[in-house]
Design a protein around this motif. Sequence first.
Motif, PDB file in Angstrom:
ATOM      1  N   PRO A 131       0.806  -1.194  -0.134  1.00  0.00           N
ATOM      2  CA  PRO A 131      -0.171  -0.034   0.019  1.00  0.00           C
ATOM      3  C   PRO A 131       0.832   1.247   0.107  1.00  0.00           C
TER       4      PRO A 131
ATOM      5  N   TYR B 226      -3.357   6.285  -1.818  1.00  0.00           N
ATOM      6  CA  TYR B 226      -2.689   5.944  -0.660  1.00  0.00           C
ATOM      7  C   TYR B 226      -3.118   6.778   0.700  1.00  0.00           C
TER       8      TYR B 226
ATOM      9  N   THR C  46       0.739   4.271   7.463  1.00  0.00           N
ATOM     10  CA  THR C  46       0.613   2.952   6.676  1.00  0.00           C
ATOM     11  C   THR C  46       1.652   2.075   7.058  1.00  0.00           C
TER      12      THR C  46
END
Length: 165
Positions: free
Chosen positions: A50, A115, A137
Amino acid sequence: MSDVILYTGNAFSVADGKGRFVLPLEMRRQVKLSSGNETRLFLSVHGGNPCATAFGESHRRHLFTEVEELAREARAAGRDYDADLELERRLGTIEEVNFDEGGRFAMHPDIKDEYGITDAVFFYGVGRYIQIWKPETLVDSKDRPELIRNKVRRWLDQRAAGEGK
């Protein structure tokens, strides 16, 4: 232009008042070397993580050449291979941006949105390309090395405490 440019290292960047990020100096040098001394940066999505990816011209050419090689191998082995579809996957999401001599560049809005990138990124050199992570993330990505996750976690903690940018 060299055939293989390898990106290593890592760094944080906080968006400036115009929303631009700064490509780290050594990565900037490598991108320019990869792109015939031009300040062209190619941004794309990562196929399995990701995060966004960034690279110079030599890696963009490598992606195309790799698909051609896979198509040749498939033909020689009598296997089906959809080279057009694979080229769409690898090249169709690439966005070209320019960076200035200070390394500042505007990330393409589609990639930022994909993202959830807002005001900070973590650049992570992993060989032929650079991964660009939203710091939160990366911390949540259990497959990343613990050393890197801890570094990003410390930076986020310092930033929340007002010690970082």
